[in-house]
Every structure is written in structure tokens, then in C-alpha cells.
Scaffold this active site. Structure first.
Site, PDB file in Angstrom:
ATOM      1  N   GLU A 161      -3.343  -9.404   4.053  1.00 11.99           N
ATOM      2  CA  GLU A 161      -3.333  -9.551   4.959  1.00 11.99           C
ATOM      3  C   GLU A 161      -4.996  -9.926   5.512  1.00 11.99           C
ATOM      4  O   GLU A 161      -4.944  -9.999   6.314  1.00 11.99           O
ATOM      5  CB  GLU A 161      -2.713  -8.959   5.765  1.00 11.99           C
ATOM      6  CG  GLU A 161      -3.480  -7.720   6.178  1.00 11.99           C
ATOM      7  CD  GLU A 161      -3.244  -6.962   5.435  1.00 11.99           C
ATOM      8  OE1 GLU A 161      -4.319  -5.644   5.338  1.00 11.99           O
ATOM      9  OE2 GLU A 161      -2.506  -6.518   4.386  1.00 11.99           O
TER      10      GLU A 161
ATOM     11  N   ASN B 178      -8.063  -0.968  -0.005  1.00  9.35           N
ATOM     12  CA  ASN B 178      -7.787   0.758   0.923  1.00  9.35           C
ATOM     13  C   ASN B 178      -6.517   2.209   0.862  1.00  9.35           C
ATOM     14  O   ASN B 178      -6.159   1.812   1.492  1.00  9.35           O
ATOM     15  CB  ASN B 178      -7.926   0.562   2.720  1.00  9.35           C
ATOM     16  CG  ASN B 178      -7.838   2.233   3.215  1.00  9.35           C
ATOM     17  OD1 ASN B 178      -8.375   2.832   3.088  1.00  9.35           O
ATOM     18  ND2 ASN B 178      -7.572   1.919   4.518  1.00  9.35           N
TER      19      ASN B 178
ATOM     20  N   CYS C 109       0.989  -1.794  -0.107  1.00  8.64           N
ATOM     21  CA  CYS C 109      -0.280   0.011   0.413  1.00  8.64           C
ATOM     22  C   CYS C 109       1.263   1.188   0.160  1.00  8.64           C
ATOM     23  O   CYS C 109       1.521   1.308  -1.073  1.00  8.64           O
ATOM     24  CB  CYS C 109      -1.155  -0.150   1.159  1.00  8.64           C
ATOM     25  SG  CYS C 109      -2.412   1.109   1.238  1.00  8.64           S
TER      26      CYS C 109
ATOM     27  N   HIS D  46      -4.146  -5.431  -0.025  1.00  4.84           N
ATOM     28  CA  HIS D  46      -4.066  -5.995   0.896  1.00  4.84           C
ATOM     29  C   HIS D  46      -3.685  -7.688   1.836  1.00  4.84           C
ATOM     30  O   HIS D  46      -5.355  -7.888   1.121  1.00  4.84           O
ATOM     31  CB  HIS D  46      -5.483  -4.865   2.210  1.00  4.84           C
ATOM     32  CG  HIS D  46      -4.539  -3.881   2.409  1.00  4.84           C
ATOM     33  ND1 HIS D  46      -3.513  -3.422   4.210  1.00  4.84           N
ATOM     34  CD2 HIS D  46      -4.903  -2.315   2.018  1.00  4.84           C
ATOM     35  CE1 HIS D  46      -3.521  -1.993   3.419  1.00  4.84           C
ATOM     36  NE2 HIS D  46      -3.871  -1.313   3.100  1.00  4.84           N
TER      37      HIS D  46
END
Length: 372
Positions: free
Chosen positions: A353, A310, A268, A351
Site C-alpha cells: 500500500e 518495515n 507484514c 507493504h
């Protein structure tokens, strides 16, 4: 519930109700399309300085608990929801969402046409807004909003990053070990905390790595010395909030790590900072990517991964001068992952994770461990 007023920078005014903290806050409004996981979203440091509009109409039914936080303290400005459910119905719930928001001084606004807000942001782009339970006059709200800094002018990294070095010990370790507290490898990484989600650090540990977490104000020369002495074997650059182009000091230190040929993995914001450190600026997307249902094609193996995302900024096509694109977003074609040509460095924008797939992308952490 108290009355609350939302004034958007395009002049649109809404009256709604507050179920969170009272007061007046200013931030950028984005929308998130995830169907679940609102506590993870609220406590993700990457939302610092933002109001999150949930497209899921019912929010609050699962309550909150102490185990689902991505960081100890949430940093978003507040949340916008269609309908708030004050009575949780979940065996893991420890308190309702209203109490959680008030405890952490986060605004919660409900009885809103979130479909209309989402359509407005989609058409006009992410925008600044002021939310207040204290001020109702449109002209006063407008004046206060206009005199405030925009999100891209604020360094939220300083607020969300740890202040002192830490050792991260959470995560699932290799079951082949008799001692479950011993990782499966003797490799150690330094994770630079720009606002890292805890589960990212957990995944690094689960991949068998010892994890040392350093604040955003890290000293690159210290890390290079540790690498040369074989006390650490790689560096991880975390996610985080805000505009990456204002992080001048962090970029300079990352450039030193690149020149030292240290293996680096970025996610990110870390992905964006690596691009900037190589000389290629990022661009702001119209309304960003926020949600748990974004399809990304892995160009290496041809598979499509369902990813959680995000971010409001994106790496540009100029990066092709020094890197190979490994992942692309199938919604808008933006770059989601790269592998640098002359350095042991790779990064992704999404992301891995967050597990929306649920495990489509976790192999990236294993890939990092194998590279080390």
C-alpha cells in the site's frame, strides 16, 4: 534547542540537540533509508517502541499536514536526523515538524552523525537506547536502560489497536458506479487491526471490498459464524509492531480461522502470525528492513517490484513444508511472500500500500478481492 543525550546499549554515548518533545524515553533504534515520506513513517504504528534514524540528511522541509498521517496518533518513541529544517517550504504544510512532534509527545533529536549511527546498527544490529533531555550522566542513563524491558518483551499491539469495531469507509471506489460510495462488489472482509496503516484499509476498499475493522482481541468463533452465514467472505490480518512470538492469544484465534478454511490475506505482522499459526516460528533479522527501495522478485510472474518495508522479523524457510514462496527479497534472499498449499491463504512481508514503485504491488489487493 535543548541538549539531548543518547546512550546505546553497547555503551556508546552521543550528545545532540532536541527539536521535539522533552523527557526521557527508551526504545529500539532502527534506520530507515526512504528519501521522502517522513510523516508517514512517524505515524506508522509498526514503529511503536522504536527510534527511527533517517538516512536522508535533511528532514522537515515539507512540514506536516493533517492528511498524511497513517494513524491519528503516532506511536514511535522518536526520530534521529542529521539536520532539521524548522521552516517548511511546501504548499501542503500546515505546521512544522517540531510542533507536530511536541504535540504528540514524540522526541526529535538532530545534529547527529546519522551515517555513523546507521553503520553501527548495520554492523552490530538493532539495539536498545535511552534518550533524554533531562539526564546527562552516562552511569545514570546506563542504569535506567538496563532496568527497562526490551522491545521484544512488550506487547505494543495492545497500545496501537482499536478498542471497538469500526466500519472503514475511506478509499477510492469503482468509477463505474453511479453512487461513488458503493463498492464494486458485495464482498465483505474483516480486517484485524494489529496496528493497521490507514492506507492498507483504503486499498482494500479501493479493491471493491466492504471493510469491517476489529481489534486485536477478536473472537474467531464470531468471525467463523459470520463466514458460515455468508455475512463476511474473508479476513485480512494487518501489520503491527513488536515481536510476533509473544502474541499467543492472537495466534490461537488465527489458528481457528485457518481450520475453518476462511480466505485470509496477511501483510507484514499478519504474514508472520500466519506462519506461527501454522507451527513455524519467525526469526529476528540483524537490523531489519526499513525503507522504500527494497527490490522484491515476484516468483509467479518473474517481475521485480520496488517495495516499501518495515519489519524486524522474518518467516523462515521451514514454511516451505506447508506453503509455496511467491516473493523473495533481492537484497538478502529472505522470504517476502507465500501462498499456502491447502488453504485459501496468502501473505506478503512488505507493504504493497505504500506505493514506492509507485503501483508495483497494489495488484495484491485486487488478487484478494478476486479470490473472494
Amino acid at each position: 534547542m535543548k541538549k539531548a543525550y543518547i546512550y546505546f546499549e553497547n555503551g556508546f554515548l552521543l550528545e545532540a540537540q532536541s527539536f521535539g518533545a522533552d523527557g526521557t524515553e527508551i526504545g529500539e533504534v532502527v534506520f530507515n533509508t526512504s528519501m521522502s515520506g517522513y510523516q508517514e513513517i512517524i505515524t506508522d504504528p509498526s514503529y511503536a517502541g522504536q527510534f527511527v534514524t533517517f538516512t536522508m540528511p535533511e528532514i522537515g522541509i515539507v512540514g506536516t499536514n493533517s492528511k498524511d498521517n497513517e494513524r491519528e496518533l503516532p506511536h514511535c518513541k522518536g526520530i534521529f536526523v542529521r539536520q532539521y529544517q524548522n521552516f517548511p517550504s511546501n504548499f501542503r504544510a500546515q505546521e512544522n515538524l517540531s510542533n507536530f512532534l511536541k504535540q504528540h509527545k514524540i522526541m526529535g533529536i538532530c545534529n547527529l552523525d546519522t551515517r555513523g549511527i546507521t553503520s553501527m546498527i548495520r554492523d552490530e544490529g538493532s539495539m536498545m537506547a535511552i534518550v533524554s533531555t533531562e539526564i546527562s550522566d552516562p552511569k545514570s542513563l546506563q542504569a535506567k536502560l538496563q532496568e527497562s524491558l526490551r522491545i521484544e518483551e512488550i506487547n505494543y499491539i495492545q497500545q496501537v489497536s482499536i478498542q471497538k469495531e469500526q466500519i472503514h469507509t475511506k478509499g477510492t471506489f469503482c468509477f463505474s458506479q453511479m453512487d461513488f460510495q458503493t463498492p464494486c462488489t458485495n464482498k465483505t472482509v474483516v480486517a484485524i487491526d494489529f496496528g493497521a496503516k490507514d492506507n492498507i484499509l483504503n486499498e482494500l476498499a479501493q479493491a471493491g471490498l466492504n471493510v469491517i475493522v476489529k481489534p486485536h482481541s477478536f473472537d474467531a468463533q464470531e468471525i467463523i459464524t459470520l463466514f458460515q452465514d455468508q455475512k463476511i467472505h474473508g479476513v485480512f490480518l494487518s501489520n503491527g509492531p513488536g515481536d510476533p512470538m509473544i502474541l499467543k492469544n492472537e495466534v490461537k484465534e488465527i489458528q481457528k480461522l485457518i481450520q475453518a478454511k476462511i480466505p485470509i490475506f496477511g501483510i507484514c505482522l499478519g504474514h508472520q502470525l500466519l506462519s506461527i499459526a501454522h507451527g513455524f516460528p519467525t526469526q529476528k533479522l540483524k537490523f531489519g528492513h526499513h525503507g522504500g527501495n527494497h527490490p522484491v522478485k515476484n516468483l509467479i510472474n518473474g517481475k521485480v517490484e520496488i517495495t516499501a518495508q518495515n519489519h524486524n522479523y522474518s518467516v523462515t524457510e521451514e514454511i516451505l513444508q506447508v506453503a509455496e514462496v511467491t516473493h523473495r527479497n533481492l537484497f538478502d534472499g529472505t522470504i517476502e511472500g507465500v501462498r499456502y498449499k491447502d488453504s485459501p491463504i496468502f501473505s506478503v512481508q512488505y507493504h504493497p500500500e505504500a506505493s514506492p514503485g509507485p503501483k508495483d504491488s497494489t495488484e495484491l489487493f485486487q488478487r484478494f478481492a478476486q479470490m473472494l
